[in-house]
Design an enzyme around this catalytic site. Structure first.
Site, PDB file in Angstrom:
ATOM      1  N   TYR A   1      16.042 -26.420 -73.872  1.00 21.28           N
ATOM      2  CA  TYR A   1      14.585 -26.386 -73.915  1.00 21.28           C
ATOM      3  C   TYR A   1      14.064 -26.913 -75.255  1.00 21.28           C
ATOM      4  O   TYR A   1      13.188 -27.782 -75.305  1.00 21.28           O
ATOM      5  CB  TYR A   1      14.098 -24.964 -73.671  1.00 21.28           C
ATOM      6  CG  TYR A   1      12.659 -24.738 -74.057  1.00 21.28           C
ATOM      7  CD1 TYR A   1      11.623 -25.334 -73.350  1.00 21.28           C
ATOM      8  CD2 TYR A   1      12.328 -23.925 -75.150  1.00 21.28           C
ATOM      9  CE1 TYR A   1      10.291 -25.128 -73.711  1.00 21.28           C
ATOM     10  CE2 TYR A   1      11.013 -23.709 -75.510  1.00 21.28           C
ATOM     11  CZ  TYR A   1      10.001 -24.321 -74.794  1.00 21.28           C
ATOM     12  OH  TYR A   1       8.693 -24.124 -75.154  1.00 21.28           O
TER      13      TYR A   1
ATOM     14  N   LYS B   1       7.495 -14.362 -66.209  1.00 21.12           N
ATOM     15  CA  LYS B   1       8.512 -15.037 -67.003  1.00 21.12           C
ATOM     16  C   LYS B   1       9.871 -14.334 -67.000  1.00 21.12           C
ATOM     17  O   LYS B   1      10.830 -14.832 -67.578  1.00 21.12           O
ATOM     18  CB  LYS B   1       8.020 -15.194 -68.442  1.00 21.12           C
ATOM     19  CG  LYS B   1       6.854 -16.169 -68.568  1.00 21.12           C
ATOM     20  CD  LYS B   1       6.207 -16.130 -69.942  1.00 21.12           C
ATOM     21  CE  LYS B   1       7.131 -16.571 -71.050  1.00 21.12           C
ATOM     22  NZ  LYS B   1       7.431 -18.020 -70.985  1.00 21.12           N
TER      23      LYS B   1
ATOM     24  N   SER C   1       7.245 -26.429 -79.485  1.00 21.85           N
ATOM     25  CA  SER C   1       7.808 -25.081 -79.583  1.00 21.85           C
ATOM     26  C   SER C   1       8.506 -24.885 -80.920  1.00 21.85           C
ATOM     27  O   SER C   1       9.068 -25.831 -81.492  1.00 21.85           O
ATOM     28  CB  SER C   1       8.813 -24.852 -78.456  1.00 21.85           C
ATOM     29  OG  SER C   1       9.510 -23.636 -78.640  1.00 21.85           O
TER      30      SER C   1
END
Length: 332
Positions: A147, A188, A118
């Protein structure tokens, strides 16, 4: 794509990018796909409602299911991707430790392994957005949330193995996805793109709210991101599956940052309406860690041989609105 001896596993295959990868493979004539994902009791299953699958495996059963199977490749997109997640034990177990187990299995069985990293690993961007996979370069990154840190930990583990030339499958590739948007992101919630979250408001005539800027040299709404249409992100995954000598950690973005004002203006244009935008103060709690700019450096991906194009923002938003958001059935 090399195939014929085994199936292809897509973890997170019911999620946003994963379900689009499955759709693309189906559309190319491939149905020997195994999905591993949590479906829950909401509408997430609709992401795969039009797809053909060989099997569906709960993540908790995945390691036992793998056993001595032969797979053509593992596309590992499953993760807790909520940037506001706070359960560190759960995030690390899901995003780091399971990833390590899959990497080990792929190394032992000589199975190509493509995984999602990411852009969140870059933190505030002070170190730039160059996808240098050497351990010293990765050590300089400071992710801003749990995350991003969990993804960074796995990148570091892969990079250390690469530096030692041991413990990796014949193909390994990590993809640092930037701001991906498109069909099948509806489950999401707050992590959806701004287009998906605010489309119904725009269509009903309500103004769209954007954050004011709290930096002197940046205008309201001019905070910039590298927005990439999901079809383009999937194309990179498909290219890697077709080119199994390519290894490395790669940025997946367009290489061109655009503003949130541009994004919302494109949405109104797709609806054939003048833009209606209001600017509101950014919450104090996030001002110190808000990213004002992200932009993928994609030179490394190009050097590796990828020559696919990236859809311009206005065209991508127009496709998203016309083919999905403004249709009775929004799913791909």
């Amino acid at each position: 794509m090399p195939s014929g001896v085994g199936m292809l596993l897509v973890t997170g295959g019911a999620g946003f990018i994963g379900s689009n990868v499955v759709a693309s493979l189906n559309e190319a004539g491939r149905s020997d796909i195994v999905v591993s994902d949590h479906f829950g009791s909401d509408e997430k299953w609709r992401n795969l409602g039009k797809r053909r699958l060989a099997d569906v495996v709960p993540p908790g059963e995945l390691v036992n299911w793998l056993g001595n199977r032969k797979l053509d490749a593992v596309v590992h997109l499953g993760a807790i991707s909520d940037t506001t997640a706070t359960d560190a034990d759960l995030v690390l177990e899901t995003n780091f430790r399971l990833s390590l187990r899959l990497l080990d299995w792929c190394a032992c069985t000589r199975t190509p392994f493509i995984y999602a990293s990411s852009a969140a690993t870059y933190g505030d961007g002070n170190e730039g957005f160059v996808d240098d996979e050497t351990p010293p370069a990765l050590d300089r990154l400071r992710p801003l949330n749990l995350y991003g840190w969990s993804k960074h930990l796995f990148d570091l583990a892969v990079a250390e193995r690469a530096a030692k030339r041991a413990g990796l499958p014949p193909q390994w590739a990590g993809l640092k996805f930037f701001n991906v948007f498109g069909a099948n992101e509806y489950h999401k919630g707050e992590m959806m793109s701004l287009v998906a979250k605010r489309f119904d408001d725009a269509k009903s005539g309500k103004p769209i709210r954007l954050f004011k800027s709290h930096r002197e040299n940046i205008a309201d709404g001019e905070q910039r991101r590298d927005f990439i249409y999901v079809d383009d992100a999937v194309a990179v995954v498909r290219w890697l599956l077709d080119n199994q000598t390519v290894c490395g950690i790669f940025n997946v973005g367009t290489g061109q940052a655009r503003s949130f004002r541009d994004l919302v203006t494109a949405m109104f244009r797709a609806l054939d309406r003048p833009p209606a935008i209001e600017y509101v103060d950014m919450p104090v709690a996030i001002r110190d860690r808000y990213q004002y700019f992200t932009q993928a450096n994609v030179e490394k991906l190009r050097r590796a041989g990828y020559n696919g194009g990236f859809t311009p923002l206005e065209e991508a938003v127009s496709r998203y609105v016309g083919r999905h958001l403004d249709q009775p059935d929004r799913y791909r």
